[in-house]
Design a protein around this motif. Sequence first.
Motif, PDB file in Angstrom:
ATOM      1  N   UNK A 114       0.845  -1.194   0.000  1.00 16.02           N
ATOM      2  CA  UNK A 114       0.000   0.000   0.000  1.00 16.02           C
ATOM      3  C   UNK A 114       0.881   1.246   0.000  1.00 16.02           C
ATOM      4  N   UNK A 115       0.299   2.328  -0.510  1.00 23.07           N
ATOM      5  CA  UNK A 115       1.064   3.568  -0.626  1.00 23.07           C
ATOM      6  C   UNK A 115       0.145   4.773  -0.474  1.00 23.07           C
ATOM      7  N   UNK A 116       0.746   5.921  -0.290  1.00 18.16           N
ATOM      8  CA  UNK A 116       0.010   7.181  -0.259  1.00 18.16           C
ATOM      9  C   UNK A 116       0.214   7.879  -1.595  1.00 18.16           C
ATOM     10  N   UNK A 117      -0.884   8.312  -2.206  1.00 15.87           N
ATOM     11  CA  UNK A 117      -0.831   9.037  -3.472  1.00 15.87           C
ATOM     12  C   UNK A 117      -1.316  10.459  -3.237  1.00 15.87           C
ATOM     13  N   UNK A 126       6.548  -5.019  -6.615  1.00 14.38           N
ATOM     14  CA  UNK A 126       7.852  -4.642  -7.169  1.00 14.38           C
ATOM     15  C   UNK A 126       8.096  -3.138  -7.018  1.00 14.38           C
ATOM     16  N   UNK A 127       7.081  -2.329  -7.291  1.00 14.94           N
ATOM     17  CA  UNK A 127       7.218  -0.872  -7.151  1.00 14.94           C
ATOM     18  C   UNK A 127       7.462  -0.523  -5.691  1.00 14.94           C
ATOM     19  N   UNK A 128       6.736  -1.155  -4.791  1.00 18.40           N
ATOM     20  CA  UNK A 128       6.912  -0.881  -3.362  1.00 18.40           C
ATOM     21  C   UNK A 128       8.331  -1.212  -2.901  1.00 18.40           C
ATOM     22  N   UNK A 132      -1.127   3.310 -14.493  1.00 13.07           N
ATOM     23  CA  UNK A 132      -2.082   3.144 -15.576  1.00 13.07           C
ATOM     24  C   UNK A 132      -3.342   3.987 -15.409  1.00 13.07           C
ATOM     25  N   UNK A 133      -3.678   4.706 -16.472  1.00  8.43           N
ATOM     26  CA  UNK A 133      -4.891   5.516 -16.604  1.00  8.43           C
ATOM     27  C   UNK A 133      -4.963   6.712 -15.660  1.00  8.43           C
ATOM     28  N   UNK A 134      -3.898   6.973 -14.920  1.00  9.84           N
ATOM     29  CA  UNK A 134      -3.928   8.105 -14.001  1.00  9.84           C
ATOM     30  C   UNK A 134      -2.913   9.154 -14.416  1.00  9.84           C
ATOM     31  N   UNK A 135      -1.632   8.791 -14.437  1.00  6.39           N
ATOM     32  CA  UNK A 135      -0.608   9.753 -14.799  1.00  6.39           C
ATOM     33  C   UNK A 135       0.774   9.304 -14.388  1.00  6.39           C
ATOM     34  N   UNK A 136       1.679  10.263 -14.408  1.00  8.76           N
ATOM     35  CA  UNK A 136       3.064  10.016 -14.017  1.00  8.76           C
ATOM     36  C   UNK A 136       3.262  10.504 -12.585  1.00  8.76           C
ATOM     37  N   UNK A 137       3.931   9.698 -11.795  1.00  8.29           N
ATOM     38  CA  UNK A 137       4.146   9.982 -10.386  1.00  8.29           C
ATOM     39  C   UNK A 137       5.633   9.922 -10.060  1.00  8.29           C
ATOM     40  N   UNK A 138       6.036  10.698  -9.066  1.00  9.10           N
ATOM     41  CA  UNK A 138       7.403  10.672  -8.566  1.00  9.10           C
ATOM     42  C   UNK A 138       7.376  10.239  -7.114  1.00  9.10           C
ATOM     43  N   UNK A 139       8.284   9.350  -6.759  1.00 12.61           N
ATOM     44  CA  UNK A 139       8.389   8.888  -5.376  1.00 12.61           C
ATOM     45  C   UNK A 139       8.899  10.052  -4.523  1.00 12.61           C
TER      46      UNK A 139
END
Length: 109
Positions: free
Chosen positions: A1-4, A64-66, A78-85
């Motif tokens: 899980x993550x915070x967006x 894997x991203x986590x 997907x379908x949302x946008x580009x994000x930066x950690x």
Amino acid sequence: RAEMRLYEPLFMSDDPSAGGTGLPVDGESSGDATQANLPAKPAWMADLNPNSEAVVSDAMIEAHVHRTARPGDTFQFERVGYFTCDPDSTADRKVFNLTVSLRDSRPKS
């Protein structure tokens, strides 16, 4: 899980300075005795978008991203946008900021 952290435009209009300065802001009256000795708030403050930031605190991401995301790394979700950690990320809790949306929420002129 993550915070967006999702962002929309900070101002509701294209030119927030067009209203001038010194106008009352939501709920304030210009003749309010409690405001008599305070400087007037700039009109652009009334143009602030109250929904300019939305936080999704329990978003699901791929394992894997986590595991591999480090502050400054970028991803396309997907379908949302580009994000930066974000540097606020920890090993247990990843935080991602929307940098480019795949949709435009502004009305077309």
